[in-house]
Design a protein around this motif. Structure first.
Motif, PDB file in Angstrom:
ATOM      1  N   GLU A  53     -60.999  24.498 -47.011  1.00  0.00           N
ATOM      2  CA  GLU A  53     -61.351  25.459 -48.059  1.00  0.00           C
ATOM      3  C   GLU A  53     -60.191  25.620 -49.041  1.00  0.00           C
ATOM      4  N   ASP A 113     -60.095  22.589 -51.308  1.00  0.00           N
ATOM      5  CA  ASP A 113     -61.209  22.642 -52.257  1.00  0.00           C
ATOM      6  C   ASP A 113     -60.924  23.653 -53.365  1.00  0.00           C
ATOM      7  N   ASP A 114     -60.355  24.804 -52.982  1.00  0.00           N
ATOM      8  CA  ASP A 114     -59.996  25.812 -53.988  1.00  0.00           C
ATOM      9  C   ASP A 114     -58.937  25.261 -54.942  1.00  0.00           C
ATOM     10  N   VAL A 139     -58.458  22.065 -55.793  1.00  0.00           N
ATOM     11  CA  VAL A 139     -59.104  21.096 -56.682  1.00  0.00           C
ATOM     12  C   VAL A 139     -59.898  21.837 -57.760  1.00  0.00           C
ATOM     13  N   LYS A 140     -60.641  22.839 -57.354  1.00  0.00           N
ATOM     14  CA  LYS A 140     -61.420  23.624 -58.323  1.00  0.00           C
ATOM     15  C   LYS A 140     -60.506  24.279 -59.351  1.00  0.00           C
ATOM     16  N   GLN A 144     -57.608  23.168 -60.394  1.00  0.00           N
ATOM     17  CA  GLN A 144     -57.128  22.133 -61.301  1.00  0.00           C
ATOM     18  C   GLN A 144     -58.185  21.807 -62.355  1.00  0.00           C
ATOM     19  N   ILE A 145     -59.436  21.817 -61.946  1.00  0.00           N
ATOM     20  CA  ILE A 145     -60.541  21.534 -62.879  1.00  0.00           C
ATOM     21  C   ILE A 145     -60.705  22.700 -63.850  1.00  0.00           C
ATOM     22  N   GLU A 146     -60.688  23.915 -63.315  1.00  0.00           N
ATOM     23  CA  GLU A 146     -60.869  25.099 -64.158  1.00  0.00           C
ATOM     24  C   GLU A 146     -59.733  25.249 -65.174  1.00  0.00           C
ATOM     25  N   ASN A 164     -63.584  16.858 -63.376  1.00  0.00           N
ATOM     26  CA  ASN A 164     -64.361  17.045 -62.147  1.00  0.00           C
ATOM     27  C   ASN A 164     -63.542  16.570 -60.949  1.00  0.00           C
ATOM     28  N   ASP A 165     -64.116  16.733 -59.770  1.00  0.00           N
ATOM     29  CA  ASP A 165     -63.422  16.367 -58.529  1.00  0.00           C
ATOM     30  C   ASP A 165     -63.006  14.893 -58.522  1.00  0.00           C
ATOM     31  N   TYR A 203     -59.915  14.173 -60.517  1.00  0.00           N
ATOM     32  CA  TYR A 203     -58.730  14.665 -59.828  1.00  0.00           C
ATOM     33  C   TYR A 203     -58.296  13.681 -58.735  1.00  0.00           C
TER      34      TYR A 203
END
Length: 84
Positions: A12, A15-16, A18-19, A21-23, A29-30, A33
């Protein structure tokens, strides 16, 4: 270039990350990255291989000579004067 689909499992926290970095706009997107991480890893391995090669070449280049730090400093001063 053909693309291949992979399935990966992240914690988790990962995943947070990666999210985040995208935001923040660093990646779209994933997949971008992950590809970016792979590219950085490849570049790091290439730099390490080049460094190892340079070390090998240096070690096999002959008998080392004493370093004349005064000559090094004088050459640096001369280059600085030439650039100014």
């Amino acid at each position: 270039m053909s693309m291949h689909r992979k399935t990966i499992t992240l914690t988790e926290q990962q995943d947070d990350w990666v999210k985040g970095q995208i935001e923040s706009g660093h990646f779209g997107n994933d997949s971008e990255y992950i590809r970016g991480l792979i590219r950085r890893d490849q570049q790091a391995k290439e730099r390490l291989a080049m460094l190892r090669q340079a070390l090998t070449e240096g070690e096999s280049s002959g008998t080392p000579k004493p370093l004349d730090i005064s000559a090094v400093k004088a050459a640096a001063r001369k280059r600085m004067k030439a650039n100014n």
